[in-house]
Design a protein around this motif. Structure first.
Motif, PDB file in Angstrom:
ATOM      1  N   ALA A 122     -45.144  -9.854  44.462  1.00 32.34           N
ATOM      2  CA  ALA A 122     -46.762  -9.734  44.686  1.00 32.34           C
ATOM      3  C   ALA A 122     -47.334  -9.418  43.578  1.00 32.34           C
ATOM      4  CB  ALA A 122     -46.947  -8.503  45.952  1.00 32.34           C
ATOM      5  N   ARG A 123     -46.887  -8.318  42.593  1.00 39.69           N
ATOM      6  CA  ARG A 123     -47.433  -8.414  41.224  1.00 39.69           C
ATOM      7  C   ARG A 123     -48.697  -7.498  41.455  1.00 39.69           C
ATOM      8  NH1 ARG A 123     -44.279 -10.237  37.356  1.00 39.69           N
ATOM      9  NH2 ARG A 123     -42.994 -12.063  37.795  1.00 39.69           N
ATOM     10  N   THR A 124     -48.884  -6.753  42.748  1.00 39.54           N
ATOM     11  CA  THR A 124     -50.194  -6.108  42.904  1.00 39.54           C
ATOM     12  C   THR A 124     -49.943  -4.669  43.220  1.00 39.54           C
ATOM     13  OG1 THR A 124     -50.298  -6.407  45.233  1.00 39.54           O
ATOM     14  CG2 THR A 124     -51.049  -8.144  44.104  1.00 39.54           C
ATOM     15  N   GLU A 125     -51.079  -3.945  43.170  1.00 43.63           N
ATOM     16  CA  GLU A 125     -50.983  -2.693  43.375  1.00 43.63           C
ATOM     17  C   GLU A 125     -50.224  -2.357  44.823  1.00 43.63           C
ATOM     18  OE1 GLU A 125     -54.924  -0.828  43.403  1.00 43.63           O
ATOM     19  OE2 GLU A 125     -54.431  -0.073  41.198  1.00 43.63           O
ATOM     20  N   LEU A 126     -49.606  -1.355  45.096  1.00 47.62           N
ATOM     21  CA  LEU A 126     -48.804  -1.067  46.429  1.00 47.62           C
ATOM     22  C   LEU A 126     -49.292   0.177  46.987  1.00 47.62           C
ATOM     23  CD1 LEU A 126     -45.147  -1.851  45.186  1.00 47.62           C
ATOM     24  CD2 LEU A 126     -46.720  -3.341  46.186  1.00 47.62           C
ATOM     25  N   ASP A 127     -49.618   0.127  48.586  1.00 46.14           N
ATOM     26  CA  ASP A 127     -49.636   1.299  49.331  1.00 46.14           C
ATOM     27  C   ASP A 127     -48.322   1.659  49.837  1.00 46.14           C
ATOM     28  OD1 ASP A 127     -52.410   1.713  48.702  1.00 46.14           O
ATOM     29  OD2 ASP A 127     -53.121   0.848  50.699  1.00 46.14           O
ATOM     30  N   ILE A 128     -47.927   2.842  49.628  1.00 41.12           N
ATOM     31  CA  ILE A 128     -46.432   3.609  50.200  1.00 41.12           C
ATOM     32  C   ILE A 128     -47.037   4.565  51.296  1.00 41.12           C
ATOM     33  CG2 ILE A 128     -44.293   4.283  49.797  1.00 41.12           C
ATOM     34  CD1 ILE A 128     -44.826   1.960  47.986  1.00 41.12           C
ATOM     35  N   GLU A 129     -46.544   4.268  52.575  1.00 39.97           N
ATOM     36  CA  GLU A 129     -46.869   5.215  53.621  1.00 39.97           C
ATOM     37  C   GLU A 129     -45.451   5.766  54.187  1.00 39.97           C
ATOM     38  OE1 GLU A 129     -50.124   5.000  56.887  1.00 39.97           O
ATOM     39  OE2 GLU A 129     -48.245   4.243  57.779  1.00 39.97           O
ATOM     40  N   VAL A 130     -45.073   6.909  54.009  1.00 37.58           N
ATOM     41  CA  VAL A 130     -44.088   7.620  54.616  1.00 37.58           C
ATOM     42  C   VAL A 130     -44.325   8.498  55.636  1.00 37.58           C
ATOM     43  CG1 VAL A 130     -42.009   9.181  53.739  1.00 37.58           C
ATOM     44  CG2 VAL A 130     -43.001   7.635  52.149  1.00 37.58           C
ATOM     45  N   GLU A 131     -43.723   8.310  56.803  1.00 39.22           N
ATOM     46  CA  GLU A 131     -43.897   9.048  58.063  1.00 39.22           C
ATOM     47  C   GLU A 131     -42.625   9.602  58.526  1.00 39.22           C
ATOM     48  OE1 GLU A 131     -46.230   7.341  60.824  1.00 39.22           O
ATOM     49  OE2 GLU A 131     -47.026   5.624  59.503  1.00 39.22           O
ATOM     50  N   ALA A 132     -42.622  11.020  58.666  1.00 38.97           N
ATOM     51  CA  ALA A 132     -41.314  11.494  59.225  1.00 38.97           C
ATOM     52  C   ALA A 132     -41.596  12.444  60.394  1.00 38.97           C
ATOM     53  CB  ALA A 132     -40.703  12.302  58.221  1.00 38.97           C
TER      54      ALA A 132
END
Length: 688
Positions: free
Chosen positions: A67-77
């Motif tokens: 993708a070579r774009t910014e990334l949104d990382i979402e972590v749910e536990a």
């Protein structure tokens, strides 16, 4: 980078949510792993750590690479497990993916086609899916706690794909084994880390899939052919069912990974995964080697340019070109130049095997529509690269400099491989530099011929032979033989039967100095031919130079010599700013004679005192220019005193010997080439 806690999920207060936006950077996977590790620690889910970190690394790495774009990382536990979503912002068509449950073992090959990250996700995740949004695409995975038998899948957008596990077999690789396989890297401090890295990677892969043997083959396109980069276990047997995966490398690299392994659901996907990982480092190796080669080519071109620039001789320059090309850039090389009728003439050639040179000469001399000669004419005519076929395969490039077609440069291909694009570009660059060097050498040769012709026209072709008078002269031009000097000498008959000895020096060098020299010489000949007295000759010559206004001046020494009483010679000496000559008596000793006067072309009026000198039998008078006295050895000058001392031992020798010895002494005074012309003229009484 910023992070914030998300809203609590329906499961209760034990849920933990983190969201962060990360740049498309090589450090992003490490930052994402740190975020996942933090959430797992807060939720007391350390048992999922290995799998969670492995899958997070793969998803973020794949997203950055593709993708070579910014990334949104979402972590749910929550109490039941962990969900990680990686969203990129790459635009592209939304694919309709079928939602459903699949058996991992049966469909692992299809999943492998989606990339190595999805292969790992499909194997280790409890569930995973793809969410398409107007701004990009997100991939999520769910890891359930081991004691939990079911879990509610996370809410996703309408368009997504979800996969549930179909029950892994006992032969499925563990997360630890997969992590070890994926984290194997070359030693950054090794001179050649690839063989050790490839052997380690192949060994781990073979152990994971139960292969009896394996091999990695690589052809770097350097003429060495296919080489074994790594080997594991026993020799591969042709009768067995072998698993072969090509390496994803760019030309000229090519290779494959081959395993002697029983068919299984994981063998090919893992082999593809290992091949991709190996290919990544092979690409780095290819780029590194290409960079080293380009640096070497640049150094080679710089050295070639320096060597070509050092020679201003046409024949030597053309002989040097094949020596630069063979064997580094070709098996053989031939330089053809175009003559004045447009025909190609072989100027120089070379072959890596000297015993093949006669055959190469015969092939180059052949004529006909399919001969190399015809192809060379085509290259010269079209000013484009032309391939050469037959026993001397290669290609020819035209030699063009300043718009002039000078000939062709023919190069034979290497014995083991064809020229790659880099080599072709270097050869074309060599051809351009060689053509420019040939043209420069030709221009210099033409300048040298013009200078020599002009210089010879300013000097008498031979000195007259006069009974009882000996004349001898030596002339050494300046070190730049393409320039005309201002020094000259002459011996002219006078109407009254005497002879006029002339030596002079016009300031400066080049065409303008030569023009003034020619003017001075011709004016003197015309005026003395009309019977004008020498003082009048010098006065009229001074007027001419002043009126000309060229800014150049001239020093002259004129000596009218004729027979005197008792076998002596009477000399009437006139100096116009010139150095005093040396009187060399036949009985020994040496002394300066005459009185200095005014140089010509500087002032409206001049003074030129006359000195009357008598030369007895064997006596000599030595005239010279300042190229002798100003000859340098470092800061030391040859000087007038050293000239007098050098002349003294030559008493009694003939005029030829005196002139030659003084010339040799002046030249030998310094190892440097003369910075100024050297002219020596000797007049001697040879009366018997």
């Amino acid at each position: 980078m910023s992070a914030e806690a998300g809203p609590a999920m329906d499961g209760g207060a034990d849920e933990h949510v983190r969201r962060v936006r990360l740049p498309a950077d090589r450090r992003t996977p490490a930052a994402a792993r740190a975020l996942v590790r933090s959430v797992l620690g807060e939720a007391d889910l350390d048992e999922l750590l290995n799998e969670a970190l492995l899958l997070t690394t793969e998803l973020t790495t794949n997203a950055i690479e593709h993708a070579r774009t910014e990334l949104d990382i979402e972590v749910e536990a929550d109490n039941g497990g962990l969900t990680v979503t990686v969203t990129d912002f790459a635009s592209g068509p939304v694919e309709e993916l079928i939602v459903g449950v699949r058996n991992v073992s049966a469909e692992i090959a299809e999943v492998a086609e989606r990339g190595r990250g999805l292969l790992l996700v499909d194997h280790f995740a409890s569930r995973w899916g793809t969410t398409y949004l107007p701004t990009g695409k997100g991939v999520w995975f769910r890891l359930d706690r081991h004691e939990v038998t079911s879990a509610t899948p996370p809410a996703v957008a309408e368009h997504h794909t979800a996969v549930t596990p179909g029950g892994a077999t006992d032969s499925a690789p563990s997360a630890a084994a997969m992590s070890e396989l994926m984290q194997t890297t070359p030693d950054p401090y090794a001179d050649d880390p690839l063989p050790e890295f490839a052997n380690g990677l192949l060994a781990r892969l073979a152990e994971m899939v139960g292969a009896a043997g394996g091999v990695v083959r690589l052809d770097r396109g350097d003429g060495q052919g296919t080489q074994v980069l790594a080997r594991y276990g026993r020799q591969l047997r042709a009768g067995n069912e072998l698993l072969r995966v090509p390496l994803a490398v760019h030309r000229p690299y090519a290779g494959d990974l081959e395993l002697d392994a029983a068919p299984s659901a994981y063998a090919r996907p893992l082999a593809v995964l290992a091949a991709e990982r190996l290919s990544l480092h092979l690409e780095n190796d290819r780029l590194r080697r290409a960079d080293v080669r380009r640096s070497a080519w640049l150094t080679f071109l710089a050295e070639a340019s320096e060597l070509l620039a050092q020679s201003l001789d046409v024949e030597l320059t053309m002989a040097l070109i094949p020596q630069l090309v063979v064997p580094r850039l070709g098996q053989w090389c031939a330089v053809h130049t175009t003559d004045e009728w447009g025909r190609l003439r072989l100027a120089a050639c070379s072959h890596a095997d000297e015993s093949v040179l006669p055959q190469l000469h015969r092939v180059l001399e052949e004529t006909g529509p399919d001969s190399i000669q015809a192809r060379l004419r085509e290259a010269s005519r079209s000013a484009a690269q032309v391939p050469l076929s037959g026993p001397m395969e290669g290609f020819a490039v035209p030699l063009i400099a300043r718009g002039q077609r000078l000939g062709t440069l023919a190069v034979g291909r290497h014995q083991r491989h064809r020229h790659d694009p880099d080599e072709v570009s270097v050869l074309e660059d060599v051809a351009r530099r060689a053509a420019l060097a040939i043209e420069n050498a030709r221009i210099h040769a033409e300048r040298r011929r013009v200078a020599q012709t002009l210089q010879q026209s300013l000097l008498p072709p031979v000195l007259p032979v006069v009974e009882g008078i000996g004349f001898a002269a030596e002339y050494v031009p300046t070190g730049d033989d393409a320039d005309v000097g201002g020094d000259f000498y002459d011996v002219v008959p006078l109407p009254d039967g005497r002879w006029l000895v002339v030596i002079g020096d016009v300031s400066g060098k080049g065409v303008q100095a030569a023009a003034v020299t020619g003017l001075v010489r011709d004016v003197i000949r015309v005026l003395v031919g009309d019977g004008k007295p020498l003082p009048e000759v010098l006065g009229r010559l001074n007027e001419t130079l002043v009126e000309r206004g060229s800014g150049r001046y001239c020093t002259l020494a004129l000596a009218a010599v004729g027979p005197g009483e008792g076998g002596q010679l009477d000399v009437s000496l006139h100096l116009a700013g010139h150095d005093r000559p040396v009187l060399l008596p036949g009985g020994g000793g040496a002394a300066f004679v005459g009185t200095g006067g005014t140089a010509l072309g500087l002032l409206d009026s001049i003074t030129t005192p006359t000195a009357e000198i008598t030369l007895g039998r064997g006596d000599a008078l030595i005239f010279y220019t300042d190229g002798v006295t100003e000859r340098r050895r470092g800061r030391e000058l040859f000087g007038t005193e050293r000239l007098r001392e050098s002349a003294a031992p030559l008493a009694g020798y003939s005029a030829d010997v005196v002139a030659a010895r003084l010339r040799a002494t002046a030249i030998g005074f310094s190892v440097e080439t003369p910075r100024d012309d050297i002219a020596i003229l000797v007049l001697r009484n040879d009366t018997l």
